[in-house]
Scaffold this active site. Structure first.
Site, mmCIF file in Angstrom:
data_model
loop_
_atom_site.group_PDB
_atom_site.id
_atom_site.type_symbol
_atom_site.label_atom_id
_atom_site.label_comp_id
_atom_site.label_asym_id
_atom_site.label_seq_id
_atom_site.Cartn_x
_atom_site.Cartn_y
_atom_site.Cartn_z
ATOM 1 N N SER A 318 0.415 -1.341 -0.288
ATOM 2 C CA SER A 318 0.049 -0.210 -0.185
ATOM 3 C C SER A 318 0.944 0.940 -0.399
ATOM 4 O O SER A 318 2.271 1.514 0.677
ATOM 5 C CB SER A 318 -1.071 0.135 1.397
ATOM 6 O OG SER A 318 -1.676 1.368 1.312
ATOM 7 N N LYS A 324 1.901 -3.415 5.272
ATOM 8 C CA LYS A 324 0.367 -3.935 4.437
ATOM 9 C C LYS A 324 0.998 -5.069 3.509
ATOM 10 O O LYS A 324 1.338 -4.586 2.680
ATOM 11 C CB LYS A 324 -0.685 -3.293 3.700
ATOM 12 C CG LYS A 324 -1.799 -4.116 4.032
ATOM 13 C CD LYS A 324 -2.796 -2.936 3.175
ATOM 14 C CE LYS A 324 -4.480 -3.719 2.992
ATOM 15 N NZ LYS A 324 -4.439 -4.337 2.026
#
Length: 467
Positions: A318, A324
């Protein structure tokens, strides 16, 4: 830059001296600029085109229709192209009008000009060796092009089968590695009954392995060719023994079990083998996409999902959420599968669109099947090397999910009855107690019997013996 002038029924055209193709290829370059994907994007198709041309020339030579000097030059030219020379001269867009005539003429012209140089002449001096009169002798686009296309598809399956064998081996290794990891199986995304993670990965292996056999079966169909049928399958402009001789040479050159179709008129218009291999590609794409869906679900989280397995981290996930990691490899395979499924729809519509003695839509059929073959081979290799081989399991988490699940009650139904099992399942769900705790508390089974029934061996396969 020097140039040469060539002539056809539409008039004269000027070609750069660097061009090994001729006037008909030049016209096709102007007419068809659809995909931006030329013939040389698929080397297997170039190679099989030269095999067909060489096999036809050998047959014509044996029948006394080509002299020694011409057959020698054609052999050398075809071999040099198969060795990798002049592939960049196969420039026509794969999607074209004319049922493949432009592809066929691109091959005829490049082979003719290379052979002319071998003979000591100049490019374009077709009075010594002609693209139509000599390279295309005893042929039509309608038998030469589909024959080459069929064999190109067969050769292109080799990379796909290799990728499938490799990923199947990787999945089998993971099945062995995860053989003792108990987890919950799920149906309709709800807890079902226990299984092992190894069983789950073995199922992935088996389902992909099935399609290796389907591909081999389709290749048998594709090796039945209409070479010798010429324009519509009647064999016009050939001698009676030409087809058998040409196919014998084609089998030798290709190393494939090529044989003549039983009815050349039927074979010239029939697209059945293309539809079959495309359907197998679609079937494989659907299976791969389903497996990738499962991998994404099983690795979801890591804190708020199933989190049973860990996929290898390939890149940050991300631009806004720190830490992430996304399942990018399975996602890319999913998208490949969607594209292949779309290719199959195109093949289906094009196969249906034939009229009378020919299907003029063969180019789009060949384009989509070869594209699917390349995409599937690459996607499977990527999934194998950049995902499957690096998967690890969260063993303790899997075991805890089984322990806390009400799904294990199914294994006890034969011993406590369906009604008791349903009641206990509901009670466990509301009270947050385990199934085992309630059964022992109600004295429906003793602890030894319960432990035996709920052992991994009994919960993940048929019971070895009755209690």
């Amino acid at each position: 830059m020097t140039a040469r002038i060539e002539h056809d029924l539409l008039g004269d055209e000027t070609l750069p001296e660097s061009a090994w193709y001729g006037i008909q290829t030049l016209r096709a370059l102007r007419n068809f600029n659809i995909t931006g994907v030329p013939i040389h994007h698929f080397s297997d198709l170039i190679n099989t085109l030269t095999m067909v041309k060489e096999a036809a020339a050998e047959a014509n030579y044996e029948l006394g229709l080509l002299d020694c000097k011409k057959i020698k030059a054609i052999r050398q030219a075809c071999q040099r192209i198969r060795d990798g020379e002049l592939h960049d001269q196969f420039v026509v867009d794969l999607i074209q009008g004319g049922a493949g005539t432009s592809t066929n003429m691109n091959a005829n012209e490049v082979i003719a000009n290379l052979a002319l140089i071998t003979m000591g002449h100049q490019k374009g001096e077709y009075q010594y060796l002609h693209p139509n009169n000599d390279i295309n002798k005893s042929q039509s686009t309608n038998d030469a092009y589909p024959t080459a296309a069929r064999l190109a598809i067969v050769l292109s399956t080799q990379a796909l089968v290799h990728s499938l064998n490799s990923i199947q081996k990787s999945l089998d290794q993971k099945a062995d590695e995860f053989a003792d990891i108990l987890k919950m199986g799920r149906t309709q995304l709800q807890d079902a009954v226990p299984m092992t993670l190894g069983q789950e990965f073995k199922a992935f292996s088996v389902t992909l392995g099935e399609d290796i056999e389907r591909i081999k079966e389709a290749c048998t169909l594709l090796c039945e060719v209409n070479l010798g049928g010429t324009a519509i399958g009647t064999g016009l402009n050939t001698q009676r023994s030409y087809a058998a001789i040409a196919i014998e040479h084609l089998s030798r050159l290709s190393g494939l079990p090529v044989k003549s179709a039983t009815h050349l008129i039927e074979a010239t218009s029939d697209m059945g083998a293309f539809v079959t291999i495309s359907s197998i590609q679609k079937r494989l794409a659907i299976k791969l996409s389903k497996i990738c869906n499962d991998l994404r679900l099983l690795s979801s989280g890591p804190r708020a999902g199933l989190n049973e397995i860990n996929l290898p981290a390939m890149q940050p996930g991300s631009s806004i959420m720190p830490g992430k990691i996304n399942p990018v490899i399975p996602e890319a395979v999913n998208q490949t599968a969607f594209q292949v499924i779309g290719h199959d729809l195109t093949v289906t519509m094009a196969a249906e669109a034939g009229q009378l003695q020919l299907n003029a839509m063969e180019p789009v059929i060949v384009y989509n099947i070869l594209n699917s073959m390349k995409m599937l081979s690459s996607a499977i290799y990527m999934l194998d090397h950049r995902c499957i081989r690096g998967i690890t399991a969260n063993k303790a988490h899997c075991h805890n999910q089984v322990k806390d699940s009400i799904g294990m009650i199914t294994a006890l139904v034969p011993y406590i009855g369906y009604d008791n099992a349903s009641r206990i399942a509901k009670h466990a769900l509301v009270s947050r107690s385990t199934v085992g705790e309630i059964i022992l508390k109600e004295k429906l089974l003793d602890e030894a019997t319960l432990n035996h029934l709920m052992s991994p061996a009994n919960m993940t396969g048929p019971m070895e013996a009755a209690l």
